[in-house]
Design a protein around this motif. Structure first.
Motif, PDB file in Angstrom:
ATOM      1  N   THR A 216       0.838  -1.199   0.000  1.00  0.00           N
ATOM      2  CA  THR A 216       0.000   0.000   0.000  1.00  0.00           C
ATOM      3  C   THR A 216       0.872   1.249   0.000  1.00  0.00           C
ATOM      4  O   THR A 216       0.617   2.200  -0.747  1.00  0.00           O
ATOM      5  CB  THR A 216      -0.925   0.009   1.227  1.00  0.00           C
ATOM      6  OG1 THR A 216      -1.763  -1.157   1.194  1.00  0.00           O
ATOM      7  CG2 THR A 216      -1.806   1.249   1.234  1.00  0.00           C
ATOM      8  N   ASN A 243     -11.545  -5.941   7.202  1.00  0.00           N
ATOM      9  CA  ASN A 243     -11.541  -4.493   7.016  1.00  0.00           C
ATOM     10  C   ASN A 243     -10.340  -4.058   6.175  1.00  0.00           C
ATOM     11  O   ASN A 243     -10.469  -3.230   5.261  1.00  0.00           O
ATOM     12  CB  ASN A 243     -11.497  -3.793   8.375  1.00  0.00           C
ATOM     13  CG  ASN A 243     -11.332  -2.292   8.245  1.00  0.00           C
ATOM     14  OD1 ASN A 243     -12.164  -1.610   7.663  1.00  0.00           O
ATOM     15  ND2 ASN A 243     -10.231  -1.768   8.766  1.00  0.00           N
ATOM     16  N   ASN A 244      -9.177  -4.635   6.464  1.00  0.00           N
ATOM     17  CA  ASN A 244      -7.989  -4.295   5.681  1.00  0.00           C
ATOM     18  C   ASN A 244      -8.126  -4.741   4.230  1.00  0.00           C
ATOM     19  O   ASN A 244      -7.663  -4.056   3.314  1.00  0.00           O
ATOM     20  CB  ASN A 244      -6.751  -4.928   6.320  1.00  0.00           C
ATOM     21  CG  ASN A 244      -6.413  -4.302   7.659  1.00  0.00           C
ATOM     22  OD1 ASN A 244      -6.781  -3.156   7.935  1.00  0.00           O
ATOM     23  ND2 ASN A 244      -5.733  -5.048   8.512  1.00  0.00           N
ATOM     24  N   SER A 247     -10.189  -2.140   2.519  1.00  0.00           N
ATOM     25  CA  SER A 247      -9.405  -0.943   2.212  1.00  0.00           C
ATOM     26  C   SER A 247      -8.525  -1.163   0.992  1.00  0.00           C
ATOM     27  O   SER A 247      -8.409  -0.289   0.127  1.00  0.00           O
ATOM     28  CB  SER A 247      -8.533  -0.556   3.406  1.00  0.00           C
ATOM     29  OG  SER A 247      -9.332  -0.205   4.516  1.00  0.00           O
ATOM     30  N   THR A 250     -10.634  -1.186  -2.117  1.00  0.00           N
ATOM     31  CA  THR A 250     -11.052   0.179  -2.442  1.00  0.00           C
ATOM     32  C   THR A 250      -9.939   0.916  -3.175  1.00  0.00           C
ATOM     33  O   THR A 250     -10.186   1.590  -4.183  1.00  0.00           O
ATOM     34  CB  THR A 250     -11.416   0.949  -1.161  1.00  0.00           C
ATOM     35  OG1 THR A 250     -12.501   0.286  -0.503  1.00  0.00           O
ATOM     36  CG2 THR A 250     -11.832   2.374  -1.483  1.00  0.00           C
ATOM     37  N   SER A 251      -8.719   0.782  -2.695  1.00  0.00           N
ATOM     38  CA  SER A 251      -7.588   1.458  -3.333  1.00  0.00           C
ATOM     39  C   SER A 251      -7.407   1.000  -4.774  1.00  0.00           C
ATOM     40  O   SER A 251      -6.983   1.776  -5.631  1.00  0.00           O
ATOM     41  CB  SER A 251      -6.301   1.190  -2.548  1.00  0.00           C
ATOM     42  OG  SER A 251      -6.403   1.704  -1.245  1.00  0.00           O
ATOM     43  N   GLU A 274     -13.756   1.021  12.337  1.00  0.00           N
ATOM     44  CA  GLU A 274     -13.010   1.275  11.103  1.00  0.00           C
ATOM     45  C   GLU A 274     -13.764   0.758   9.885  1.00  0.00           C
ATOM     46  O   GLU A 274     -13.823   1.427   8.848  1.00  0.00           O
ATOM     47  CB  GLU A 274     -11.628   0.614  11.179  1.00  0.00           C
ATOM     48  CG  GLU A 274     -10.686   1.248  12.172  1.00  0.00           C
ATOM     49  CD  GLU A 274     -10.315   2.668  11.787  1.00  0.00           C
ATOM     50  OE1 GLU A 274     -10.209   2.953  10.580  1.00  0.00           O
ATOM     51  OE2 GLU A 274     -10.144   3.493  12.701  1.00  0.00           O
ATOM     52  N   ASN A 278     -15.081   3.003   6.845  1.00  0.00           N
ATOM     53  CA  ASN A 278     -14.615   2.712   5.492  1.00  0.00           C
ATOM     54  C   ASN A 278     -15.762   2.402   4.545  1.00  0.00           C
ATOM     55  O   ASN A 278     -15.735   2.778   3.371  1.00  0.00           O
ATOM     56  CB  ASN A 278     -13.627   1.545   5.519  1.00  0.00           C
ATOM     57  CG  ASN A 278     -12.301   1.933   6.134  1.00  0.00           C
ATOM     58  OD1 ASN A 278     -11.940   3.104   6.159  1.00  0.00           O
ATOM     59  ND2 ASN A 278     -11.573   0.950   6.645  1.00  0.00           N
TER      60      ASN A 278
END
Length: 662
Positions: A216, A243-244, A247, A250-251, A274, A278
């Motif tokens: 990332t 959750n990670n 993320s 999403t990126s 979180e 998010n």
């Protein structure tokens, strides 16, 4: 007894728990009261998850041999593994009292204290391990982790290097070293080490977690997504892991995967803040404002949700409420949140015609973005030096470029132009066409460059010397990677869109001499202003965009290179100006479609439905391209003429040559 006992010890040590348990059960039948049998049985039962039996055996063994430090150590290690921290600490205390030279007991005692949040005591315990066994790799690694947690990556790196000097294969120390390098901004080194560790230890959770973070940081979102997926495979019930993953997805712009992962995190832990934050942000990015608002309004005390709410209100035209929220958040103690609020406030004020306030908000947002990026040393920007290197290779003799040939029946088309020049709008419109497959800002050309470095020599210096056979091999590299990323395009046209293709046009010309080339133009001052107004994901290259002077510097170098290479590109590049597209969409699109060798399709005239269906568009243009083409972005620079005056002078020659109003 001794033979069966040693067999059980070996089976336990090699992880053959069924065999170890069978052997220990036999020993218990023969020697039910023997303290060493009870000791080993307790350890085996703990490993099997039979906690009550394990405690019973170890308690009985302790009653018989209360001064045996190894028994206290093993009991403590079993309790530590199963989360009984106070019980583990008590046992380790007894072990080091009885055997002050027991390095492993000191080390595990330190680990227990660290998990209890008693960092200073943990550090002393790790030092006790080193006093007992200088160079103890576990204690050095743990001290390194404490240094990392204390914000001392240099100290941490020294500890990890000491551990690796003792045991070069220590995975924990290698992961720690990579994390220290990452904290120091040595991202490429960290990424390379973590890739190697994960390849050799595919079940090592901390390595995959660190790899996801490093990828990332390196803006290698595909690698980050793959690592995050592996973490979820290793810990499928961890809400943090899902959750990670959300993320990371999403990126990368994978809306469906991101939403699924974030909802899974919330399902596992409905209180997971979180994941909730998010998900709300994702839904706003994906133009699902009502759903985002429903989540963001549900917890008015969370400032990150308040920011998402404000962004939704900006979209819906509730200016005053959004303004109040953003004004309140712009000086937030969380500098990331303050940065985001500044950019959103700038957008609101720009739409309201408050030019001075908007400029101030964007400038403050960019300052914060720079502070956050440069707070840790990063790799220097390689883009501008890359432009210079290509320019030197081009020189004045372009015959080597003009001689390139290929039998490629239908090469890909390349859409390029400076950032914020309308490339995303064009690829969104063309993506409606049934015969077009759009590949949006994927590093396929970079993949080819990596192959050149690996197989043939340094890039770009090798370009004039590449043979026909070598170029054919590189075309294969390009097509294989493009096929992997897109799933294929059949007999249709692959449209490879990236503003940064300009720097690699010489390579593109060699690979695909007949490839259609589409250059998107927009008034240089509107381009510079728009880049300054974007909250780009930071990278070494994007640091140039923190000021309008920086944008102008890159713009000049890009177009100097373009004009140097243009004479050798043939066939003629198709130039499409954003302003012309806005004024006469159908005529401009008809000319473009003809140039690309496509049949006209009326669906091209209404791209907004297709844009919304794409979900999260992987550029800062996600909001604009979901709306009909509008004129408000034309000539916007005139409202900012005063702060742009210096840049206007710097770009005067470029403005004139491109046929724009100065």
């Amino acid at each position: 007894m001794q033979q069966e006992f040693q067999q059980a010890v070996r089976a336990l040590g090699s992880g053959h728990l069924d065999e170890a348990e069978a052997l220990i059960e036999g020993l218990l039948r023969q020697y039910p009261d023997h303290p060493e049998v009870r000791h080993l049985a307790g350890v085996v039962f703990f490993e099997r998850g039979e906690l009550a039996r394990g405690r019973g055996m170890l308690d009985a063994a302790l009653a018989q041999a209360p001064t045996n430090p190894e028994l206290h150590y093993n009991y403590g290690s079993a309790l530590l593994k199963h989360g009984d921290l106070p019980g583990a600490l008590e046992r380790f205390d007894h072990a080091v009292d009885l055997a002050p030279g027991h390095a492993s007991a000191w080390n595990n005692r330190g680990t227990t204290l660290r998990q209890l949040g008693r960092s200073d005591e943990a550090r002393n315990s790790f030092r006790g391990a080193l006093d007992a066994a200088p160079g103890h790799p576990g204690a050095l690694t743990n001290l390194g982790q404490l240094d990392l947690e204390a914000g001392d990556p240099n100290g941490a790196l020294a500890q990890f290097e000491r551990a690796l000097a003792s045991v070069p294969t220590s995975i924990g120390a290698r992961v720690g070293r990579a994390e220290a390098r990452l904290a120091l901004g040595r991202v490429a080194e960290a990424l390379a080490e973590l890739r190697e560790v994960c390849a050799g230890a595919p079940d090592r959770l901390d390595a995959w977690q660190a790899l996801a973070r490093a990828a990332t940081e390196a803006v290698e979102f595909e690698q980050a997504l793959a690592a995050a997926r592996r973490v979820c495979e290793l810990t499928p019930t961890s809400a943090d892991a899902w959750n990670n993953l959300g993320s990371a997805a999403t990126s990368l712009g994978d809306l469906e995967a991101a939403e699924e992962a974030l909802k899974r995190a919330i399902e596992l832990d409905p209180t997971h803040r979180e994941a909730t934050v998010n998900l709300a942000a994702l839904l706003e990015l994906a133009n699902r404002t009502d759903e985002a608002l429903a989540i963001a309004t549900g917890d008015a005390d969370d400032d990150r949700l308040r920011l998402t709410r404000a962004r939704c209100l900006v979209r819906e035209g509730a200016v005053e409420e959004a303004r109040a929220l953003l004004t309140d958040l712009r000086d937030h103690e969380d500098r990331w949140l303050a940065k985001d609020a500044r950019f959103s406030l700038g957008k609101l004020l720009d739409r309201a015609g408050e030019t001075a306030g908007a400029w101030e908000a964007y400038a403050a947002g960019n300052r914060l973005a720079g502070e956050l990026w440069f707070s840790v040393q990063r790799e220097p920007d390689s883009f501008l030096p890359g432009l210079d290197a290509v320019d030197r290779v081009l020189g004045t003799d372009l015959d080597w470029l003009k001689r390139a040939t290929t039998s490629d029946a239908r090469p890909p088309a390349f859409l390029f132009g400076f950032q914020r020049s309308g490339t995303t709008l064009l690829d969104t419109v063309l993506g409606v066409h049934p015969d077009v497959t759009v590949m949006e800002e994927q590093p396929v050309v970079n993949h080819v460059i990596a192959a050149i470095h690996e197989r043939f020599g340094p890039y770009p210096e090798i370009l004039p010397r590449l043979t026909g056979e070598q170029l054919e091999a590189l075309r294969g590299v390009y097509r294989a990677e493009a096929e992997r990323l897109t799933g294929g395009w059949g007999n249709g046209l692959l449209l490879d869109k990236s503003p940064l293709h300009t720097v690699h046009l010489a390579l593109i010309r060699l690979l695909f001499p007949e490839a259609p080339l589409v250059l998107a133009l927009r008034h240089p001052l509107d381009v510079c202003l728009s880049c300054f107004q974007q909250d780009f994901t930071m990278s070494p290259f994007m640091t140039n965009f923190l000021t309008v002077d920086g944008v102008a510097r890159v713009y000049r170098q890009v177009f100097d290179l373009w004009w140097a290479i243009e004479p050798a590109l043939g066939p003629s590049t198709h130039v499409i100006r954003y302003e012309d597209l806005v004024e006469d969409k159908e005529s401009e699109l008809r000319r473009l479609v003809t140039y690309l060798g496509l049949d006209w399709n009326e669906a091209l005239l209404d791209h907004t439905g297709s844009a919304r269906d794409r979900g999260l568009i992987n550029t800062p243009s996600y909001e604009q391209v979901t709306r009909p083409i509008y004129r408000s972005a034309m000539g916007r620079w005139k409202r900012y003429a005063e702060p742009l005056e210096t840049v206007r002078a710097q770009l005067a020659r470029y403005i004139q040559r491109l046929g724009y109003e100065a």
